[in-house]
Scaffold this active site. Structure first.
Site, PDB file in Angstrom:
ATOM      1  N   ASN A 102      -4.878   6.177  -1.671  1.00 22.26           N
ATOM      2  CA  ASN A 102      -4.534   6.336  -0.250  1.00 22.26           C
ATOM      3  C   ASN A 102      -4.160   7.773   0.089  1.00 22.26           C
ATOM      4  O   ASN A 102      -4.309   8.202   1.233  1.00 22.26           O
ATOM      5  CB  ASN A 102      -3.446   5.353   0.169  1.00 22.26           C
ATOM      6  CG  ASN A 102      -4.040   3.976   0.460  1.00 22.26           C
ATOM      7  OD1 ASN A 102      -5.243   3.840   0.641  1.00 22.26           O
ATOM      8  ND2 ASN A 102      -3.211   2.958   0.487  1.00 22.26           N
ATOM      9  N   HIS A 116      -1.371  -2.532  -6.982  1.00 23.01           N
ATOM     10  CA  HIS A 116      -2.008  -2.311  -5.687  1.00 23.01           C
ATOM     11  C   HIS A 116      -3.525  -2.496  -5.746  1.00 23.01           C
ATOM     12  O   HIS A 116      -4.234  -1.707  -6.372  1.00 23.01           O
ATOM     13  CB  HIS A 116      -1.665  -0.893  -5.190  1.00 23.01           C
ATOM     14  CG  HIS A 116      -2.249  -0.584  -3.868  1.00 23.01           C
ATOM     15  ND1 HIS A 116      -2.890   0.603  -3.591  1.00 23.01           N
ATOM     16  CD2 HIS A 116      -2.316  -1.305  -2.729  1.00 23.01           C
ATOM     17  CE1 HIS A 116      -3.305   0.592  -2.347  1.00 23.01           C
ATOM     18  NE2 HIS A 116      -2.977  -0.554  -1.796  1.00 23.01           N
ATOM     19  N   GLU A 140      -4.109  -0.060  -8.755  1.00 19.82           N
ATOM     20  CA  GLU A 140      -3.135   0.960  -9.162  1.00 19.82           C
ATOM     21  C   GLU A 140      -1.857   0.252  -9.639  1.00 19.82           C
ATOM     22  O   GLU A 140      -1.301  -0.570  -8.911  1.00 19.82           O
ATOM     23  CB  GLU A 140      -2.816   1.876  -7.981  1.00 19.82           C
ATOM     24  CG  GLU A 140      -4.011   2.726  -7.561  1.00 19.82           C
ATOM     25  CD  GLU A 140      -3.811   3.450  -6.237  1.00 19.82           C
ATOM     26  OE1 GLU A 140      -4.230   4.598  -6.126  1.00 19.82           O
ATOM     27  OE2 GLU A 140      -3.226   2.866  -5.300  1.00 19.82           O
ATOM     28  N   SER A 155       0.826  -1.218   0.000  1.00 23.85           N
ATOM     29  CA  SER A 155       0.000   0.000   0.000  1.00 23.85           C
ATOM     30  C   SER A 155       0.850   1.253   0.000  1.00 23.85           C
ATOM     31  O   SER A 155       0.361   2.324  -0.314  1.00 23.85           O
ATOM     32  CB  SER A 155      -0.865   0.055   1.257  1.00 23.85           C
ATOM     33  OG  SER A 155      -1.686  -1.049   1.329  1.00 23.85           O
TER      34      SER A 155
HETATM   35  N1  CAA Z   1     -14.956 -10.254   0.912  1.00 18.95           N
HETATM   36  C1  CAA Z   1     -15.473 -10.539  -0.286  1.00 18.95           C
HETATM   37  N2  CAA Z   1     -16.655 -10.072  -0.724  1.00 18.95           N
HETATM   38  C2  CAA Z   1     -17.318  -9.277   0.126  1.00 18.95           C
HETATM   39  C3  CAA Z   1     -16.832  -8.928   1.399  1.00 18.95           C
HETATM   40  C4  CAA Z   1     -15.592  -9.459   1.778  1.00 18.95           C
HETATM   41  N3  CAA Z   1     -15.023  -9.167   2.949  1.00 18.95           N
HETATM   42  N4  CAA Z   1     -17.720  -8.120   2.001  1.00 18.95           N
HETATM   43  C5  CAA Z   1     -18.730  -7.960   1.143  1.00 18.95           C
HETATM   44  N5  CAA Z   1     -18.501  -8.653   0.015  1.00 18.95           N
HETATM   45  C6  CAA Z   1     -19.335  -8.707  -1.173  1.00 18.95           C
HETATM   46  C7  CAA Z   1     -20.638  -9.439  -0.920  1.00 18.95           C
HETATM   47  O1  CAA Z   1     -20.496 -10.813  -1.200  1.00 18.95           O
HETATM   48  C8  CAA Z   1     -21.547  -8.746  -1.885  1.00 18.95           C
HETATM   49  O2  CAA Z   1     -21.322  -9.242  -3.187  1.00 18.95           O
HETATM   50  P1  CAA Z   1     -22.543  -9.364  -4.253  1.00 18.95           P
HETATM   51  O3  CAA Z   1     -23.271  -8.066  -4.234  1.00 18.95           O
HETATM   52  O4  CAA Z   1     -21.859  -9.635  -5.552  1.00 18.95           O
HETATM   53  O5  CAA Z   1     -23.360 -10.482  -3.757  1.00 18.95           O
HETATM   54  C9  CAA Z   1     -21.056  -7.291  -1.911  1.00 18.95           C
HETATM   55  O6  CAA Z   1     -19.699  -7.359  -1.479  1.00 18.95           O
HETATM   56  C10 CAA Z   1     -21.839  -6.393  -0.988  1.00 18.95           C
HETATM   57  O7  CAA Z   1     -21.804  -6.992   0.312  1.00 18.95           O
HETATM   58  P2  CAA Z   1     -22.853  -6.764   1.476  1.00 18.95           P
HETATM   59  O8  CAA Z   1     -24.179  -6.421   0.883  1.00 18.95           O
HETATM   60  O9  CAA Z   1     -22.775  -7.894   2.422  1.00 18.95           O
HETATM   61  O10 CAA Z   1     -22.234  -5.559   2.308  1.00 18.95           O
HETATM   62  P3  CAA Z   1     -22.076  -4.083   1.920  1.00 18.95           P
HETATM   63  O11 CAA Z   1     -23.041  -3.628   0.883  1.00 18.95           O
HETATM   64  O12 CAA Z   1     -22.039  -3.410   3.225  1.00 18.95           O
HETATM   65  O13 CAA Z   1     -20.628  -3.997   1.248  1.00 18.95           O
HETATM   66  C11 CAA Z   1     -18.314  -3.599   1.281  1.00 18.95           C
HETATM   67  C12 CAA Z   1     -19.469  -4.361   1.921  1.00 18.95           C
HETATM   68  C13 CAA Z   1     -18.144  -4.043  -0.174  1.00 18.95           C
HETATM   69  C14 CAA Z   1     -17.066  -3.930   2.066  1.00 18.95           C
HETATM   70  C15 CAA Z   1     -18.669  -2.067   1.328  1.00 18.95           C
HETATM   71  O14 CAA Z   1     -18.953  -1.718   2.660  1.00 18.95           O
HETATM   72  C16 CAA Z   1     -17.557  -1.190   0.816  1.00 18.95           C
HETATM   73  O15 CAA Z   1     -17.386  -1.010  -0.376  1.00 18.95           O
HETATM   74  N6  CAA Z   1     -16.798  -0.594   1.760  1.00 18.95           N
HETATM   75  C17 CAA Z   1     -15.707   0.313   1.429  1.00 18.95           C
HETATM   76  C18 CAA Z   1     -14.503  -0.492   1.101  1.00 18.95           C
HETATM   77  C19 CAA Z   1     -13.369   0.407   0.714  1.00 18.95           C
HETATM   78  O16 CAA Z   1     -13.407   1.629   0.768  1.00 18.95           O
HETATM   79  N7  CAA Z   1     -12.259  -0.239   0.323  1.00 18.95           N
HETATM   80  C20 CAA Z   1     -11.038   0.465   0.025  1.00 18.95           C
HETATM   81  C21 CAA Z   1     -10.234   0.467   1.269  1.00 18.95           C
HETATM   82  S1  CAA Z   1      -8.725   1.306   1.107  1.00 18.95           S
HETATM   83  C22 CAA Z   1      -7.657   0.104   0.697  1.00 18.95           C
HETATM   84  O17 CAA Z   1      -7.980  -1.033   0.456  1.00 18.95           O
HETATM   85  C23 CAA Z   1      -6.288   0.603   0.564  1.00 18.95           C
HETATM   86  C24 CAA Z   1      -5.219  -0.286   0.975  1.00 18.95           C
HETATM   87  O18 CAA Z   1      -4.087   0.062   0.682  1.00 18.95           O
HETATM   88  C25 CAA Z   1      -5.418  -1.552   1.777  1.00 18.95           C
END
Ligand code: CAA
Length: 288
Positions: A195, A144, A156, A123
């Site tokens: 990020n 990334h 990325e 990251s």
């Molecule tokens: N793993 C895999 N799939 C997941 C999951 C997980 N942990 N959590 C949810 N999903 C999937 C579900 O299976 C579902 O898929 P379908 O629609 O295809 O059936 C979909 O995501 C939506 O899930 P839910 O309805 O259960 O839950 P939600 O609508 O609350 O979504 C979320 C969960 C996708 C995590 C959503 O809350 C989200 O997008 N959150 C923001 C995530 C984000 O900002 N990520 C970037 C982080 S920064 C980063 O990653 C930087 C780094 O350097 C690490």
């Protein structure tokens, strides 16, 4: 080398990011070997794969054939040589410690075929801090993914001064094959695109919480309800790991010497208590 020359992908690290990146690659039709030094992480990752594929079939998101192929394509091993020895592309998603990554890349340089591209999912560690541990810096770059990697579409691809155009092209094409949108960064920059943008939001959110203006829960509620983000900054930190936020802050401060880049008192406190978010079942929220 062209993207169609890639048959086997090795994913290093079966943690938060690695196990899902491995599944993305397996679903895209690649033979994938996911490796980790921890047997516990590997069996967790394998357990996740064993439940993920049938769940996707039940939900109607995958056909039985796609799920069977995905499962058939992926294997898990502690043995790095077996995982990477015949890999055409390696995605390293190991712990965010530069010395460990440098040692891994030196080993990978020795183990993998000469044509293999070695990408890091780090990251915040740019690949120029790792590439010179290999004799193929032209084949090293950042790739990334975002958490959860099975869901988030962006990847990325960061071109270091050592990275060849061919490596960038193959990596961008691989993103597409994996159903992702690749963003090509033409120069290394700390935090890449997303990020950096997130850091601005998180910095302000932590400042407001540290000042006692509102609680983390209230700030999350404000951000989700006013800006439409799926998660507020504190819940997102729990999701991606407060340990990661802490390490990023330390690394960033070492780079800039700007006190505002230091991890906030709230993050330092959570880190010291071992409350690192969902992975430890407690962070800003509880996950029992
Ligand atoms: N793993 C895999 N799939 C997941 C999951 C997980 N942990 N959590 C949810 N999903 C999937 C579900 O299976 C579902 O898929 P379908 O629609 O295809 O059936 C979909 O995501 C939506 O899930 P839910 O309805 O259960 O839950 P939600 O609508 O609350 O979504 C979320 C969960 C996708 C995590 C959503 O809350 C989200 O997008 N959150 C923001 C995530 C984000 O900002 N990520 C970037 C982080 S920064 C980063 O990653 C930087 C780094 O350097 C690490």
């Amino acid at each position: 080398m062209k993207v169609d020359d890639i048959k086997k992908i090795c994913v290093i690290g079966a943690g938060n990011m690695g196990h899902q990146i491995a599944l993305c690659a397996a679903l895209a039709g690649y033979q994938v070997s996911c490796t980790d030094i921890s047997l516990e992480m590997l069996s967790k990752a394998e357990g996740f794969a064993r439940s993920y594929f049938p769940e996707r079939v039940t939900k109607g998101k995958l056909t039985q054939e796609q799920a069977d192929l995905g499962m058939k394509n992926i294997s898990f091993t502690q043995n790095l040589e077996r995982a990477a020895g015949d890999a055409d592309f390696v995605i390293e998603a190991a712990v965010e410690k530069i010395d460990i990554k440098r040692k891994l890349f030196a080993d990978l340089d020795r183990i993998t075929p000469p044509h293999a591209i070695l990408a890091t999912n780090s990251s915040f560690i740019v690949s120029s801090k790792i590439a010179d541990a290999t004799k193929r810096p032209d084949r090293v770059c950042n790739m990334h993914f975002f958490n959860p990697a099975l869901v988030m579409k962006l990847v990325e691809v960061v071109q270091g001064p050592h990275t060849s155009m061919e490596t960038v092209q193959v990596t961008m094409d691989l993103c597409k094959k994996m159903g992702k949108s690749g963003a090509w960064l033409k120069k290394e920059i700390y935090g890449f695109l997303v990020n950096r943008i997130l850091a601005a939001l998180h910095h302000e959110a932590q400042f407001l919480a540290d000042m006692g203006i509102a609680t983390p829960e209230e700030i999350d509620m404000a951000v989700t309800n006013a800006l439409g983000h799926p998660m507020g900054p504190f819940r997102l930190m729990d999701f991606t790991g407060i340990d990661l936020a802490y390490y990023i802050g330390i690394e960033r401060y070492q780079e800039t010497r700007d006190p505002k880049d230091k991890p906030s008192p709230l993050i330092v406190e959570k880190f010291a208590k071992g409350e690192w978010g969902r992975k430890t079942k407690k962070g800003f929220y509880s996950y029992e």
